[in-house]
Design an enzyme around this catalytic site. Sequence first.
Site, mmCIF file in Angstrom:
data_model
loop_
_atom_site.group_PDB
_atom_site.id
_atom_site.type_symbol
_atom_site.label_atom_id
_atom_site.label_comp_id
_atom_site.label_asym_id
_atom_site.label_seq_id
_atom_site.Cartn_x
_atom_site.Cartn_y
_atom_site.Cartn_z
ATOM 1 N N ASP A 1 -2.025 13.607 -15.099
ATOM 2 C CA ASP A 1 -1.478 14.518 -14.151
ATOM 3 C C ASP A 1 -0.394 15.200 -14.974
ATOM 4 O OD1 ASP A 1 -0.046 14.867 -11.672
ATOM 5 O OD2 ASP A 1 1.766 13.803 -12.557
ATOM 6 N N MET B 1 -5.898 -8.339 -14.323
ATOM 7 C CA MET B 1 -5.773 -7.375 -13.393
ATOM 8 C C MET B 1 -4.701 -6.347 -13.823
ATOM 9 S SD MET B 1 -8.742 -7.538 -12.047
ATOM 10 C CE MET B 1 -8.415 -5.832 -10.977
ATOM 11 N N GLU B 2 -3.693 -6.932 -14.289
ATOM 12 C CA GLU B 2 -2.518 -6.340 -14.348
ATOM 13 C C GLU B 2 -2.427 -5.262 -15.637
ATOM 14 O OE1 GLU B 2 -1.159 -9.570 -11.833
ATOM 15 O OE2 GLU B 2 -2.711 -9.615 -13.514
ATOM 16 N N MET C 1 -6.348 -9.406 -3.492
ATOM 17 C CA MET C 1 -6.298 -10.725 -3.755
ATOM 18 C C MET C 1 -5.543 -11.270 -4.950
ATOM 19 S SD MET C 1 -8.022 -11.729 -1.351
ATOM 20 C CE MET C 1 -8.530 -10.719 0.143
ATOM 21 N N CYS C 2 -5.002 -10.333 -5.475
ATOM 22 C CA CYS C 2 -3.977 -10.770 -6.856
ATOM 23 C C CYS C 2 -2.874 -11.471 -6.359
ATOM 24 C CB CYS C 2 -3.685 -9.399 -7.532
ATOM 25 S SG CYS C 2 -4.673 -9.043 -8.594
ATOM 26 N N HIS C 3 -2.416 -12.424 -7.011
ATOM 27 C CA HIS C 3 -1.084 -13.150 -6.829
ATOM 28 C C HIS C 3 -0.149 -12.478 -7.781
ATOM 29 C CE1 HIS C 3 -4.120 -16.448 -6.461
ATOM 30 N NE2 HIS C 3 -3.344 -16.697 -5.796
#
Length: 163
Positions: A130, A115-116, A79-81
């Site tokens: 990793d 969110m970013e 749902m992120c733009h």
Amino acid sequence: MTDDESQLTHTDEEGNVRMVDVGSKPDTKRRAVARGTIHLTRSTIDAIRADEVAKGDVLATARIGAIQAVKHTWETIPMCHAIPVTNVDTGFEVHDDRVTLTVGVETTGKTGCEMEALEGVTTGLNVVWDMVKAAEKDADGEYPDTRISDVEVVEKTKRALDP
């Protein structure tokens, strides 16, 4: 539909998932900062500090991964733009038993960028894992000291654009 469901911004009147319409919101300058930690063995930390990890420069690679994740958040969070990222800053603190990554994201637009920032931190820390996983593995093939923790948004600001 319950009263709680009617308050959710990512559902419509029938309870269907939807993207929030931000079209009528004014553009503002926004910044979000997230932070997280990866716990590692002392020998791995020493190898990171000495740039002796077999896969290469751990922190430089993690920085690139974090920035890439920020730029592609809209592709992985449903749902992120897609936002115009105007700046990404990253910082590492290397301690004897952990590496902490802080990611700051800036944008000018109609929605925030937390969110970013979170995606940048989690991806950056995954890249560290990793890069060092061979060194972290014990004789039983386990990772007893390796864990990612304390991922959080530590700052979120917005301000009106200058007239």
